[in-house]
Design a protein around this motif. Structure first.
Motif, mmCIF file in Angstrom:
data_model
loop_
_atom_site.group_PDB
_atom_site.id
_atom_site.type_symbol
_atom_site.label_atom_id
_atom_site.label_comp_id
_atom_site.label_asym_id
_atom_site.label_seq_id
_atom_site.Cartn_x
_atom_site.Cartn_y
_atom_site.Cartn_z
ATOM 1 N N VAL A 21 0.852 -1.181 0.000
ATOM 2 C CA VAL A 21 0.000 0.000 0.000
ATOM 3 C C VAL A 21 0.890 1.234 0.000
ATOM 4 O O VAL A 21 1.707 1.407 0.896
ATOM 5 N N ARG A 22 0.730 2.050 -1.013
ATOM 6 C CA ARG A 22 1.528 3.274 -1.167
ATOM 7 C C ARG A 22 3.029 2.991 -1.075
ATOM 8 O O ARG A 22 3.772 3.719 -0.426
ATOM 9 N N GLY A 23 3.453 1.883 -1.667
ATOM 10 C CA GLY A 23 4.861 1.531 -1.712
ATOM 11 C C GLY A 23 5.400 0.850 -0.470
ATOM 12 O O GLY A 23 6.573 0.519 -0.415
ATOM 13 N N LYS A 24 4.557 0.624 0.553
ATOM 14 C CA LYS A 24 5.012 -0.038 1.777
ATOM 15 C C LYS A 24 4.391 -1.423 1.878
ATOM 16 O O LYS A 24 3.217 -1.605 1.600
ATOM 17 N N LYS A 25 5.206 -2.381 2.306
ATOM 18 C CA LYS A 25 4.701 -3.739 2.507
ATOM 19 C C LYS A 25 3.974 -3.827 3.835
ATOM 20 O O LYS A 25 4.509 -3.418 4.856
ATOM 21 N N VAL A 26 2.747 -4.344 3.795
ATOM 22 C CA VAL A 26 1.891 -4.430 4.971
ATOM 23 C C VAL A 26 1.216 -5.791 4.967
ATOM 24 O O VAL A 26 0.876 -6.326 3.917
ATOM 25 N N LYS A 27 1.033 -6.354 6.160
ATOM 26 C CA LYS A 27 0.302 -7.616 6.298
ATOM 27 C C LYS A 27 -1.192 -7.324 6.406
ATOM 28 O O LYS A 27 -1.600 -6.366 7.049
ATOM 29 N N LEU A 28 -1.974 -8.155 5.751
ATOM 30 C CA LEU A 28 -3.426 -8.095 5.858
ATOM 31 C C LEU A 28 -3.863 -9.407 6.481
ATOM 32 O O LEU A 28 -3.546 -10.480 5.969
ATOM 33 N N TYR A 29 -4.523 -9.328 7.629
ATOM 34 C CA TYR A 29 -5.063 -10.510 8.292
ATOM 35 C C TYR A 29 -6.523 -10.588 7.859
ATOM 36 O O TYR A 29 -7.343 -9.766 8.281
#
Length: 114
Positions: A21-29
């Motif tokens: 998201v917006r160039g950042k890696k994020v975990k989605l649970y």
């Protein structure tokens, strides 16, 4: 990786999914019955074959200085409530405080301010 049973549907399991998201890696649970798509990498929408929409973004409490870990999400799913340490940067000072968070069908988690 599965973290627990979905609190909102009968046969779903909460999975860990990697998103950007917006160039950042994020975990989605998210529930295994929720299928998300994005055209621009910022707005995620459910596909038509989804039967559940439960999700918690790892960074959903980022404005309070908190990113949710696997362990915390597991505990939240099993207990329904979790005490977390949050951060306030009011008046240029860092102030840590604890609050409880609960599951929320629309936003994933909510802070109990009482």
């Amino acid at each position: 990786m599965l973290l627990g049973k979905c609190p909102y549907c009968e046969n779903g399991e909460i999975e860990v999914r990697d998103k950007e998201v917006r160039g950042k890696k994020v975990k989605l649970y998210a529930c295994s019955n929720a299928h998300w798509m994005s055209e621009d990498g910022e707005m995620y929408e459910l596909t038509s074959d989804s039967s559940c929409d439960f999700k918690i973004w790892q960074n959903s409490l980022a404005k309070y200085g908190k990113w949710l870990s696997y362990k915390e999400v597991r505990e939240l799913l099993s207990e329904g409530e979790l005490e977390v340490e949050l951060l306030s940067k009011k008046y240029g000072k860092k102030i840590y405080y604890t609050k409880n968070i609960i599951l929320n069908a629309e936003y994933g988690v909510s802070v109990l301010w009482q």
